[in-house]
Structure formats: C-alpha cells, structure tokens
Design an enzyme around this catalytic site. Structure first.
Site, mmCIF file in Angstrom:
data_model
loop_
_atom_site.group_PDB
_atom_site.id
_atom_site.type_symbol
_atom_site.label_atom_id
_atom_site.label_comp_id
_atom_site.label_asym_id
_atom_site.label_seq_id
_atom_site.Cartn_x
_atom_site.Cartn_y
_atom_site.Cartn_z
ATOM 1 N N HIS A 178 0.846 -1.025 -0.066
ATOM 2 C CA HIS A 178 -0.112 -0.048 0.070
ATOM 3 C C HIS A 178 0.976 1.195 -0.118
ATOM 4 C CE1 HIS A 178 -3.473 2.444 1.371
ATOM 5 N NE2 HIS A 178 -2.762 3.065 1.999
ATOM 6 N N GLU A 179 1.843 1.454 0.827
ATOM 7 C CA GLU A 179 2.601 2.544 0.932
ATOM 8 C C GLU A 179 3.423 2.645 -0.344
ATOM 9 O OE1 GLU A 179 1.885 4.332 3.357
ATOM 10 O OE2 GLU A 179 0.843 3.337 4.541
ATOM 11 N N HIS A 182 1.519 4.185 -2.994
ATOM 12 C CA HIS A 182 1.416 5.784 -2.951
ATOM 13 C C HIS A 182 2.764 6.316 -3.362
ATOM 14 C CE1 HIS A 182 -1.975 6.530 -0.091
ATOM 15 N NE2 HIS A 182 -1.667 5.752 0.719
ATOM 16 N N HIS A 188 -5.654 7.561 -2.403
ATOM 17 C CA HIS A 188 -6.691 6.539 -1.798
ATOM 18 C C HIS A 188 -7.970 6.300 -2.553
ATOM 19 C CE1 HIS A 188 -4.708 7.119 2.413
ATOM 20 N NE2 HIS A 188 -4.380 6.079 1.938
HETATM 21 ZN ZN LIG Z 1 -2.477 5.132 2.425
#
Ligand SMILES: [Zn+2]
Length: 334
Positions: A178-179, A182, A188
């Site tokens: 997830h990071e 980014h 998101h």
């Molecule tokens: Zn996030």
C-alpha cells in the site's frame, strides 16, 4: 500461495546461507546517509500516541493499520517544501517504470523479506519494477523503520523520499505494498472525485475534526486511469475508517467488502499498468512462454535519475496473475 511462499522462502534461505546472494543488492553497501527530502507531520502530530496506536493494531480490528498513522488521510505524508503532494502527472512517475529503493541499514532479514514480498505483490500483475539504489541515484525511496507510523509521500518527489514502516508494526506485506503504491503515485480510492456514486460517507460517525480525512480530490488531482472505482482496491479505506464510535463511516452502495489489505487488486494492477504505459502481450507467435510486458516509454523522465535509455521494452519476467517459475528472484535482482 502458501506453497509458493514456502518455495521463495527456501530459495532465499539457500541463497542467503551461501552468501552468494545479496538480498537487497547494493542498497546497504553505502555508508553515506541519505539527505532526505523534508517532510511535514503537521503541528499537532503526537508521535507517542500514534506509535502506541500503531503498535497495538490487530488484524481483524476492522481498521487498516495505515489509517492509524495520524497524517492526512491517515498515512499520506506531505512534503515540507511542496505541501500537499497529490500527483497524477506522469512526470512524477518512476522512469522506466522502475522504483529505485534503498533500505535503511539495520533492517532485519525478516523485515527485508516482508519488503520483498510487498514488491512481489505489486510486480505479480504489473510492469512495475524495483531495483536497489546504486551510487549516483538521485531519486529513490528510502525505506526506513525509525519513525512513527506507516506512511509514504505520493509519487516520485525528486530526491530521497522516505517511506516509513514503524518497526514491529507496519512490516506486513499488504500494508507495505500500500505504501509503495503511494510512492508509485496512487492516492486513496475513497478520495476519488466520483466516490459518492459508490460509497456513502456517514459523517454522523466521524468526529468533526476528522471530516477533512474524507475530502474528495478534484479531477485534476485524481485519475481512475480509465479503469474505474474499485471496492477491492488495496488503496481503499475500511468501513470504520476514522470512526468515533466504531460504527461504519464508509458504506458501499453495493454488497461488497472494502478495506482489504492482503493483496493488490485486479483493478489496482490495471491502473498501475495504464499509469506506466504498460501492456501485457499474451498473444505471442511462438507460445505463451514468450508473453511479456511492454512499456511505451512515456512514463516519466527525470533530470536527476541516472537510469536513462528506455528501450520501450522491459525484460518481461512478470507474468500476469502469478509467477510460478521463480522469476520473482530474477525480477527483483536481475
Ligand atoms: Zn494510504
């Protein structure tokens, strides 16, 4: 999947034991400390409270761990120089769809293994690649464990940009992926401009101070890459994100689960491949074994990065939907 993990783990331990294989390549050979781009925790950030909250997170709590990181939308770190870093411009992509990373020294082999699994999750269905820092690289992700929270900046910032994984808490493959997404340039899912067509935000269960965690982004700041809203996204918040009372704050209009943090979804992969101008060529004259990722070389350019010379053709060991032949190791370190 378990079997695959076991095979990878066994291979890794054999390589590691033989000393013939340096898990993260050159990353750790450099003793010079990186000059990280300045980040902004904001005026009211409480490191102790966030650290405790992250450390006590449990799977099955109904919240995603990264939501607890105390930053904008939980885990989005802003640059102190540039402020809010909402980036959809391809110029902030990683050149040659390759994210350069450097690990903070002192990371345990178990922690490294988790980072590797996270990268593997992303690579399984996309053309995104990762390569260790080499001397002279200017733009890279510096994966550190010494600060509070699980967080990242969004998109390639230019320079050494931190991704923080709080020790003993954030080292879980899904949250790490997830990071990294980014850092690859993704926001998101619940902040999509059209999210109100897909989810209902129940403000009665949210503290007023947290309303801004549910701000939508504009079409200039957010793109669905032509793929569309994705309830299944690794970038989607959980049902009770920022709840003041444990009740749902994000309610899907369809009968679906949201907030999974185990895998990169099909649509996540598609968005990643659109963003990085990649397509999977499964239609090969000589058979499926030659199917591979192709990349049309418009996925960003950098005045800094030492890696140029995009051939428009990646050495495609990434096969959509899984990689049964150990190609992961080749991808990671080749
Ligand atoms: Zn996030």
């Amino acid at each position: 999947m378990q079997k695959m993990k076991l095979i990878v783990a066994v291979l890794w331990s054999v390589f590691a034991a033989s000393g013939a294989f340096d898990l993260f390549g050159e990353s750790e050979k450099f003793s010079d400390l990186p000059s990280l781009i300045p980040v902004n925790f904001g005026p009211n950030y409480n490191h102790d409270a966030v650290s405790r909250s992250i450390a006590s997170w449990k799977p099955g709590s109904g919240r995603n761990i990264w939501e607890l990181s105390g930053l904008r939308e939980g885990d989005i770190m802003d640059s102190a120089d540039k402020g809010r870093n909402v980036i959809i411009d391809p110029k902030n992509n990683w050149p040659n769809n390759t994210m350069v990373y450097r690990l903070m020294s002192g990371m345990t082999s178990k922690e490294k293994m988790v980072v590797k699994e996270a990268m593997e999750l992303i690579m399984q269905g996309s053309c995104m690649k990762f390569r260790p820092y080499r001397h002279g690289d200017r733009d890279y992700v510096y994966i550190q464990y010494n600060d509070t929270g699980c967080w990242s900046l969004v998109g390639r910032q230019g320079g050494a940009q931190p991704v923080n994984l709080q020790r003993d808490a954030c080292f879980i493959p899904g949250p790490v992926a997830h990071e990294l997404l980014h850092a690859a340039g993704f926001e998101h899912q619940h902040s999509a401009p059209d999210r109100d067509d897909y989810v209902y935000i129940n403000y009665t269960n949210i503290e007023e101070a947290d309303y801004d965690q549910f701000e939508k982004l504009s079409a200039n700041e957010y793109s669905e890459m032509g793929v569309g809203y994705d309830y299944d996204s690794l970038m989607h918040y959980s049902r009770s994100a920022f709840s003041k009372n444990g009740e749902d704050t994000i309610i899907p209009y369809e009968d679906v689960e949201i907030g999974q943090q185990e895998y990169v979804s099909d649509k996540d992969y598609r968005k990643l491949n659109v963003k990085y101008n990649c397509f999977y060529d499964a239609d090969d004259d000589s058979g499926a074994h030659h199917s591979e990722w192709h990349h049309e070389g418009t996925g960003g350019s950098s005045p800094h990065n030492s890696e140029h010379g995009n051939t428009g053709h990646n050495n495609g060991n990434n096969h959509a939907g899984g990689n049964a032949n150990g190609g992961i190791l080749t991808n990671m370190f080749g």
